[in-house]
Enzyme design. Structure first.
Site, PDB file in Angstrom:
ATOM      1  N   ASP A 190       6.933   9.234  -1.374  1.00  0.00           N
ATOM      2  CA  ASP A 190       7.245   8.112  -0.492  1.00  0.00           C
ATOM      3  C   ASP A 190       8.253   8.586   0.557  1.00  0.00           C
ATOM      4  OD1 ASP A 190       9.624   8.365  -1.869  1.00  0.00           O
ATOM      5  OD2 ASP A 190       9.739   6.249  -2.468  1.00  0.00           O
ATOM      6  N   LYS A 194      -0.888   7.840  -3.082  1.00  0.00           N
ATOM      7  CA  LYS A 194       0.485   7.652  -3.570  1.00  0.00           C
ATOM      8  C   LYS A 194       0.523   6.668  -4.735  1.00  0.00           C
ATOM      9  CE  LYS A 194       3.572   5.192  -1.296  1.00  0.00           C
ATOM     10  NZ  LYS A 194       4.521   4.751  -0.257  1.00  0.00           N
TER      11      LYS A 194
END
Length: 212
Positions: free
Chosen positions: A138, A120
């Site tokens: 997220d 991420k």
């Protein structure tokens, strides 16, 4: 959800916010990298408060490395998990100095080799610093993708792959920011603000709350 709906959704996002930006405060690719590492399980507001004191003092790999774990911890102790984050940041700075000429690499595998950087974080840096059409999923993006049915998936990686597959190419570079902002301010977790949502007529959520 069909292709036409997705195109209209992102057309509206673009019309409302043509140049979306991260809410993390930074002035270089290195500052962005450090802020993203610090932002794990923390708010952008909280990270910005800490880095507003840190970056005027140290904003290069050499300068932050010179602080050491204890020195860096003093600047970021208001952020969750600051001890482990300080260790990761110092180790990442050492690797940047030793292997990358103190530059943030424009390469996924090199980024993910840095301590504290997972998929991420690498996606955020690749997208925000280098303009890659990546999707850093997220909690906000995961929720919005599933709730609206733009790109449903049971795991973060499944949602990431679905978004990359289904979002029209012209929107891909900015889609990450639009979806985060939409999840942060409109399609919020506990009670989505459907009454003020610019895509509520296109969204396929079956429990819309139109009472605003």
């Amino acid at each position: 959800m069909n292709k036409q709906k997705r195109h209209e959704i992102f057309s509206r996002f673009r019309a409302e916010n043509p140049s979306p930006k991260t809410e993390l405060a930074y002035s270089s690719n290195f500052e962005l990298l450090i802020s993203v590492i610090l932002s794990a399980q923390a708010t952008d507001v909280g990270v910005n408060k800490a880095t507003a004191k840190l970056y005027p003092v140290a904003n290069t790999p050499e300068a932050i490395y010179a602080l050491g774990v204890d020195g860096l911890s003093q600047y970021i102790k208001t952020i969750g998990l600051y001890n482990s984050k300080a260790k990761n940041v110092i180790a990442a700075c050492k690797l940047l100095i030793d292997e990358h000429n103190s530059e943030v690499p424009d390469d996924r595998s090199a980024l993910e080799a840095l301590p504290g950087v997972g998929r991420k974080t690498a996606n955020v840096v690749l997208n925000t610093a280098f303009g890659h059409p990546t999707m850093a999923v997220d909690t906000h993006i995961f929720r919005v993708s599933n709730r609206t049915r733009i790109a449903p998936g049971k795991t973060v990686l499944a949602v990431e792959k679905a978004l990359l597959k289904f979002i029209p190419e012209e929107f891909l570079v900015d889609a990450h920011h639009w979806l985060i902002l939409h999840g942060r301010y409109t399609c919020i977790a506990r009670k989505p603000r459907c009454g003020s949502c610019i895509i509520s007529d296109l969204c396929e959520y079956n429990k819309k709350i139109i009472d605003e």
